[in-house]
Enzyme design. Sequence first.
Site, PDB file in Angstrom:
ATOM      1  N   ARG A  61       0.826  -1.214   0.000  1.00 51.63           N
ATOM      2  CA  ARG A  61       0.000   0.000   0.000  1.00 51.63           C
ATOM      3  C   ARG A  61       0.860   1.264   0.000  1.00 51.63           C
ATOM      4  O   ARG A  61       0.406   2.328  -0.417  1.00 51.63           O
ATOM      5  CB  ARG A  61      -0.914  -0.020   1.235  1.00 51.63           C
ATOM      6  CG  ARG A  61      -2.098   0.939   1.145  1.00 51.63           C
ATOM      7  CD  ARG A  61      -2.995   0.787   2.353  1.00 51.63           C
ATOM      8  NE  ARG A  61      -2.279   1.039   3.581  1.00 51.63           N
ATOM      9  CZ  ARG A  61      -2.427   0.315   4.705  1.00 51.63           C
ATOM     10  NH1 ARG A  61      -3.270  -0.686   4.760  1.00 51.63           N
ATOM     11  NH2 ARG A  61      -1.723   0.603   5.792  1.00 51.63           N
ATOM     12  N   TYR A 114     -13.772  23.499 -10.181  1.00 49.39           N
ATOM     13  CA  TYR A 114     -14.377  22.238 -10.655  1.00 49.39           C
ATOM     14  C   TYR A 114     -15.532  21.881  -9.716  1.00 49.39           C
ATOM     15  O   TYR A 114     -15.361  21.830  -8.493  1.00 49.39           O
ATOM     16  CB  TYR A 114     -13.279  21.172 -10.624  1.00 49.39           C
ATOM     17  CG  TYR A 114     -13.649  19.780 -11.027  1.00 49.39           C
ATOM     18  CD1 TYR A 114     -14.089  19.497 -12.316  1.00 49.39           C
ATOM     19  CD2 TYR A 114     -13.517  18.718 -10.136  1.00 49.39           C
ATOM     20  CE1 TYR A 114     -14.395  18.198 -12.696  1.00 49.39           C
ATOM     21  CE2 TYR A 114     -13.819  17.418 -10.508  1.00 49.39           C
ATOM     22  CZ  TYR A 114     -14.261  17.161 -11.784  1.00 49.39           C
ATOM     23  OH  TYR A 114     -14.565  15.881 -12.149  1.00 49.39           O
ATOM     24  N   ASP A 186      -5.383  23.555  -8.403  1.00 47.98           N
ATOM     25  CA  ASP A 186      -5.774  22.494  -9.332  1.00 47.98           C
ATOM     26  C   ASP A 186      -5.127  22.844 -10.669  1.00 47.98           C
ATOM     27  O   ASP A 186      -5.576  23.740 -11.369  1.00 47.98           O
ATOM     28  CB  ASP A 186      -7.299  22.403  -9.450  1.00 47.98           C
ATOM     29  CG  ASP A 186      -7.747  21.234 -10.351  1.00 47.98           C
ATOM     30  OD1 ASP A 186      -6.971  20.828 -11.243  1.00 47.98           O
ATOM     31  OD2 ASP A 186      -8.886  20.750 -10.166  1.00 47.98           O
ATOM     32  N   LYS A 211      -6.439  13.189 -17.012  1.00 49.22           N
ATOM     33  CA  LYS A 211      -6.547  13.993 -18.233  1.00 49.22           C
ATOM     34  C   LYS A 211      -5.262  13.861 -19.059  1.00 49.22           C
ATOM     35  O   LYS A 211      -5.027  12.820 -19.618  1.00 49.22           O
ATOM     36  CB  LYS A 211      -6.878  15.440 -17.854  1.00 49.22           C
ATOM     37  CG  LYS A 211      -8.071  15.554 -16.860  1.00 49.22           C
ATOM     38  CD  LYS A 211      -9.389  15.198 -17.495  1.00 49.22           C
ATOM     39  CE  LYS A 211     -10.547  15.018 -16.499  1.00 49.22           C
ATOM     40  NZ  LYS A 211     -10.804  16.106 -15.574  1.00 49.22           N
TER      41      LYS A 211
HETATM   42  C1  LIG Z   1     -11.546  15.956 -14.268  1.00 50.23           C
HETATM   43  C2  LIG Z   1     -11.090  16.976 -13.317  1.00 50.23           C
HETATM   44  C3  LIG Z   1     -10.885  16.671 -11.978  1.00 50.23           C
HETATM   45  C4  LIG Z   1     -11.224  15.323 -11.399  1.00 50.23           C
HETATM   46  O1  LIG Z   1     -10.463  14.271 -11.905  1.00 50.23           O
HETATM   47  P1  LIG Z   1     -11.006  12.781 -11.820  1.00 50.23           P
HETATM   48  O2  LIG Z   1      -9.813  11.951 -12.119  1.00 50.23           O
HETATM   49  O3  LIG Z   1     -12.083  12.668 -12.841  1.00 50.23           O
HETATM   50  O4  LIG Z   1     -11.524  12.560 -10.446  1.00 50.23           O
HETATM   51  C5  LIG Z   1     -10.409  17.659 -11.149  1.00 50.23           C
HETATM   52  N1  LIG Z   1     -10.142  18.889 -11.599  1.00 50.23           N
HETATM   53  C6  LIG Z   1     -10.328  19.228 -12.881  1.00 50.23           C
HETATM   54  C7  LIG Z   1     -10.015  20.605 -13.324  1.00 50.23           C
HETATM   55  C8  LIG Z   1     -10.819  18.295 -13.782  1.00 50.23           C
HETATM   56  O5  LIG Z   1     -11.046  18.639 -15.049  1.00 50.23           O
END
Ligand SMILES: *Cc1c(COP(=O)(O)O)cnc(C)c1O
Length: 396
Positions: A61, A114, A186, A211
């Site tokens: 882990r 987000y 973020d 992403k």
């Molecule tokens: C998609 C996204 C997230 C969340 O990511 P996940 O892997 O889908 O949980 C967070 N912040 C932004 C800006 C995003 O586009």
Amino acid sequence: MRNTQVDDRKLHIETLLAHEGRERGQIGGTVNTPVYRASTLLFPTVETLHAQHGTLNTYGRHGNPTTRSLEQALCQLEGAYGAMLTPSGLSALTTALLATLQPGDHLLMTDSVYDPTRAFCDETLKRFGIETTYYDPLIGAGIADLIRPNTRVVFVESPGSLTFEVQDIPAIADAAHARGALVMLDNTWGTPAHFPSFKHGVDISIHAATKYIVGHSDVLMGVIMTTEALYPRIRGFYKQLGLSVSADDAYLALRGLRTLSTRLERHQRNAHAVAEWLSAQPEVERLLYPALPGAPGHDIWKRDFTGACGLFGVVFKPITESAIRAMLNDMQLFGMGFSWGGFESLILLTRPSSHRTATTWNAEGPLVRLHVGLEHPDDLIADLEAGFQRLRAARD
Ligand SMILES: *Cc1c(COP(=O)(O)O)cnc(C)c1O
């Protein structure tokens, strides 16, 4: 004051992408760190097991060579001290918030955040006695007026989700640090390749690796990166939550990472071609793509970012919902779906006004979000052209 985790790397991003996070020096070793599938790690003697106790390497882990290779590569790219991998981008955000805030604390949150991050603040953080104040993403140094003695974190997301406001992060960081607050970002749109967050005063940088880092629409993953000062606290909390990712997913993310700047270059070039074509359509009011000269936030983007990606917004002139639906419902190459950052193009009708409290979003007409993929831009433009014809036929 800026934090001390300023990167002073000498190699370029493209070179780091090819070389970081690899096991070296073994004769006959592999180019890529293999997939270490393991729950159990073995030690030959009591002494060697005890010597490892308290380190991060005693149990599956806590990670394995595959996950550590990915963490190490990401740290080198963005100039972070340490990285932690989580099962999704959202779990990285929620873990970082819970690790840094406690009951009685105050959080300043950008209004363009987000939406699931907003829901976490409004429900879970509130339940834990943490107050959130939303602020105008374009506030810049004016954030100083909102910082209270108990403000622990100023959260930024730039460009903003759906609406693409570019925040003046260095100015916000200076104001936050002067009053003892941390800056959490973020950085999913910027990626570790195009926004050197720690150089701009960020203390904690978070990505939905789902992403562009993974880049192939096949893995969900998040990453939290921090300065040296914050790392022990956040790593400790992460460990207590029991978060981990599989070696298989870490391998795929590392594999995606190798081509990050190559892909982004093409995403950006295609996005420019598509954006230029869109801006000539009479139904388009404006484009929300900071990389475009004249677009909102372009000057700050140019000052702080070293590149863009394939994600942007299109504000239409007032038009009926049924006309927009006629366009979106029959696209051949643009898939319809949440998420972005994969190799393929996506299109989505969005409603940012329902996720706002400190500011209002009252654009003239509908807001459509495009993710421009790696296809040939002429084919994408032809797909959009056919969509505009459906839109015009439905409207007239
Ligand atoms: C998609 C996204 C997230 C969340 O990511 P996940 O892997 O889908 O949980 C967070 N912040 C932004 C800006 C995003 O586009």
